[in-house]
Write a protein that holds these residues in place. Structure first.
Motif, mmCIF file in Angstrom:
data_model
loop_
_atom_site.group_PDB
_atom_site.id
_atom_site.type_symbol
_atom_site.label_atom_id
_atom_site.label_comp_id
_atom_site.label_asym_id
_atom_site.label_seq_id
_atom_site.Cartn_x
_atom_site.Cartn_y
_atom_site.Cartn_z
ATOM 1 N N ASP A 64 52.564 -47.777 7.044
ATOM 2 C CA ASP A 64 51.253 -47.504 7.644
ATOM 3 C C ASP A 64 50.994 -45.994 7.720
ATOM 4 N N ALA A 65 51.352 -45.329 6.645
ATOM 5 C CA ALA A 65 51.108 -43.884 6.530
ATOM 6 C C ALA A 65 51.011 -43.523 5.057
ATOM 7 N N VAL A 66 50.203 -42.538 4.758
ATOM 8 C CA VAL A 66 50.129 -41.974 3.407
ATOM 9 C C VAL A 66 50.324 -40.470 3.526
ATOM 10 N N GLY A 67 50.665 -39.831 2.414
ATOM 11 C CA GLY A 67 51.039 -38.422 2.477
ATOM 12 C C GLY A 67 50.191 -37.519 1.606
ATOM 13 N N LEU A 68 50.096 -36.266 2.039
ATOM 14 C CA LEU A 68 49.422 -35.221 1.268
ATOM 15 C C LEU A 68 50.180 -33.923 1.479
ATOM 16 N N ALA A 69 50.764 -33.396 0.413
ATOM 17 C CA ALA A 69 51.413 -32.088 0.459
ATOM 18 C C ALA A 69 50.514 -31.103 -0.285
ATOM 19 N N LEU A 70 50.276 -29.950 0.319
ATOM 20 C CA LEU A 70 49.365 -28.956 -0.258
ATOM 21 C C LEU A 70 50.111 -27.672 -0.568
ATOM 22 N N CYS A 71 49.986 -27.252 -1.815
ATOM 23 C CA CYS A 71 50.616 -26.005 -2.253
ATOM 24 C C CYS A 71 49.598 -24.873 -2.133
ATOM 25 N N ARG A 72 49.298 -24.508 -0.912
ATOM 26 C CA ARG A 72 48.378 -23.416 -0.622
ATOM 27 C C ARG A 72 48.923 -22.652 0.575
ATOM 28 N N PRO A 73 48.714 -21.344 0.655
ATOM 29 C CA PRO A 73 49.139 -20.625 1.857
ATOM 30 C C PRO A 73 48.464 -21.211 3.089
ATOM 31 N N ALA A 74 49.249 -21.408 4.155
ATOM 32 C CA ALA A 74 48.714 -22.019 5.376
ATOM 33 C C ALA A 74 47.541 -21.217 5.941
ATOM 34 N N ARG A 75 47.594 -19.891 5.793
ATOM 35 C CA ARG A 75 46.520 -19.058 6.350
ATOM 36 C C ARG A 75 45.190 -19.342 5.645
ATOM 37 N N LEU A 76 45.238 -19.680 4.342
ATOM 38 C CA LEU A 76 44.005 -19.980 3.621
ATOM 39 C C LEU A 76 43.461 -21.355 3.994
ATOM 40 N N LEU A 77 44.363 -22.306 4.234
ATOM 41 C CA LEU A 77 43.904 -23.646 4.590
ATOM 42 C C LEU A 77 43.111 -23.627 5.888
ATOM 43 N N GLY A 78 43.501 -22.741 6.806
ATOM 44 C CA GLY A 78 42.789 -22.657 8.067
ATOM 45 C C GLY A 78 41.397 -22.092 7.924
ATOM 46 N N MET A 79 41.148 -21.360 6.823
ATOM 47 C CA MET A 79 39.851 -20.722 6.634
ATOM 48 C C MET A 79 38.967 -21.451 5.633
ATOM 49 N N GLU A 80 39.572 -22.232 4.733
ATOM 50 C CA GLU A 80 38.808 -22.831 3.639
ATOM 51 C C GLU A 80 38.218 -24.172 4.068
ATOM 52 N N PRO A 81 36.907 -24.276 4.171
ATOM 53 C CA PRO A 81 36.287 -25.518 4.642
ATOM 54 C C PRO A 81 36.578 -26.730 3.756
ATOM 55 N N PHE A 82 36.795 -26.508 2.432
ATOM 56 C CA PHE A 82 36.928 -27.650 1.521
ATOM 57 C C PHE A 82 38.019 -28.606 1.974
#
Length: 340
Positions: A64-82
């Motif tokens: 009952d879980a699915v996963g998503l791993a993102l290869c992006r700097p964490a600081r950019l993920l916090g700023m990027e709306p997409f």
């Protein structure tokens, strides 16, 4: 005192491998070599390991879980709306079904694949999303070999055997270039994303072909990491060029806002001296002055469609790919005919 029952950890220690590798071997899953599988099974027999019936029952239960791993700097993920909007769309489908999303930020695609292997081997997920498809992309073959349900968020040409969910970037780019051409622009540059990403390469190719069809100057493309800093640096390069472009398309809204600031800082009038277009609309695009012309799409719906497709894969074992609605151009105050 009774002797302690042998465990998977004991086998892993004897074999010099991880517990995940032992799980793959004992359950006849792909992910280990035939020699390693045979060695692990021999050790298991030697020390008298037997599967725990309760644990075996659990292996057939849903996580009952699915996963998503993102290869992006964490600081950019916090700023990027997409990505924030994409995740909100995924959650809108998962939450009503009591399904959780495991999210992890990683440093490189190899680490991302290892995360997926670990999650699947430990039974922590029922399936995964792959974002930011690359060329080449070892994740595609690696995830396919695991036999794990997976949705590739990207163009079918790069998804291999995985089920894709995508939208038509070339159509959106054609509309944008045709609009800028109708305004009178002939030299149109683009501040693009990472060059190894498939969607960047598809946009690069489409831009060259469409500019040739429309009789425009050969486009200047500068690749970046999507950050505002690199977007600003690329804009300074373009503005300082002796053959300055009269319009710039940015591959995300953060870089477009940074580009607008640089243009104003260098004394250019937007849109009189320079027209700007942001790919992917957001509040950022609308609150700056002038508001940015943007390629707008329903990103939460995109995430929702990806989640719906993955849940169908998990439940039924198969699901068709899904082509989402292409981005549409929304003209605002940052584009106008160039000054003669």
């Amino acid at each position: 005192m009774s002797k302690q029952r042998p465990t998977i950890a004991d086998i892993a220690h004897r074999a010099g491998v991880s517990k995940v590798a032992v799980s793959y071997a004992l359950n006849d899953r792909p992910g280990v070599s035939p020699a390693t599988r045979a060695a692990i099974k021999a050790i298991a027999q030697e020390i008298g390991w037997r599967p725990n019936s309760a644990a075996r029952a659990l292996t057939h239960a849903r996580a009952d879980a699915v996963g998503l791993a993102l290869c992006r700097p964490a600081r950019l993920l916090g700023m990027e709306p997409f990505f924030m909007e994409l995740i909100s769309g995924i959650e809108s489908e998962l939450s009503p079904r009591g399904c959780a999303l495991l999210l992890q930020v990683v440093n490189d695609p190899a680490q991302e694949l290892e995360v997926y292997r670990r999650w699947w081997g430990e039974g922590r997920v029922d399936g995964v999303f792959l974002a930011d498809l690359r060329s080449p992309d070892p994740r595609i073959e690696g995830v396919a070999e695991l036999g794990m349900p997976a949705v590739a968020i990207g163009h079918p040409s790069a998804a291999g055997p995985l089920t894709p969910v995508w939208s038509d970037d070339s159509g959106a780019l054609r509309d944008t270039l045709a609009y800028l051409t109708a305004l009178g622009h002939r030299s149109i540059a683009r501040v693009a994303g990472l060059p190894d990403l498939i969607h960047t390469q598809l946009r690069d190719r489409a831009q060259g072909e469409i500019c040739a069809e429309l009789g425009l100057d050969e486009p200047v493309v500068i690749h970046t990491d999507y950050s505002g800093e690199e977007g600003a640096h690329a804009t300074r390069q373009l503005i300082s060029s002796p053959q300055r472009s009269t319009a710039i398309i940015y591959d995300n809204d953060i870089m477009a806002v940074a580009g607008l600031s640089v243009a104003q800082e260098m004394g250019l009038d937007v849109p009189g001296d320079l027209s700007l277009v942001a790919w992917d609309d957001s509040q950022l695009s609308r609150v700056v002055r002038p508001p940015l012309t943007a390629l707008s799409r329903d990103i939460p719906a995109y995430g929702s469609h990806a989640a719906r497709t993955l849940l169908a894969l998990v439940t039924h074992g198969a699901a068709p790919g899904f082509e989402d609605t292409a981005a549409r151009l929304v003209p605002r105050g940052s584009t106008a005919p160039p000054r003669r």
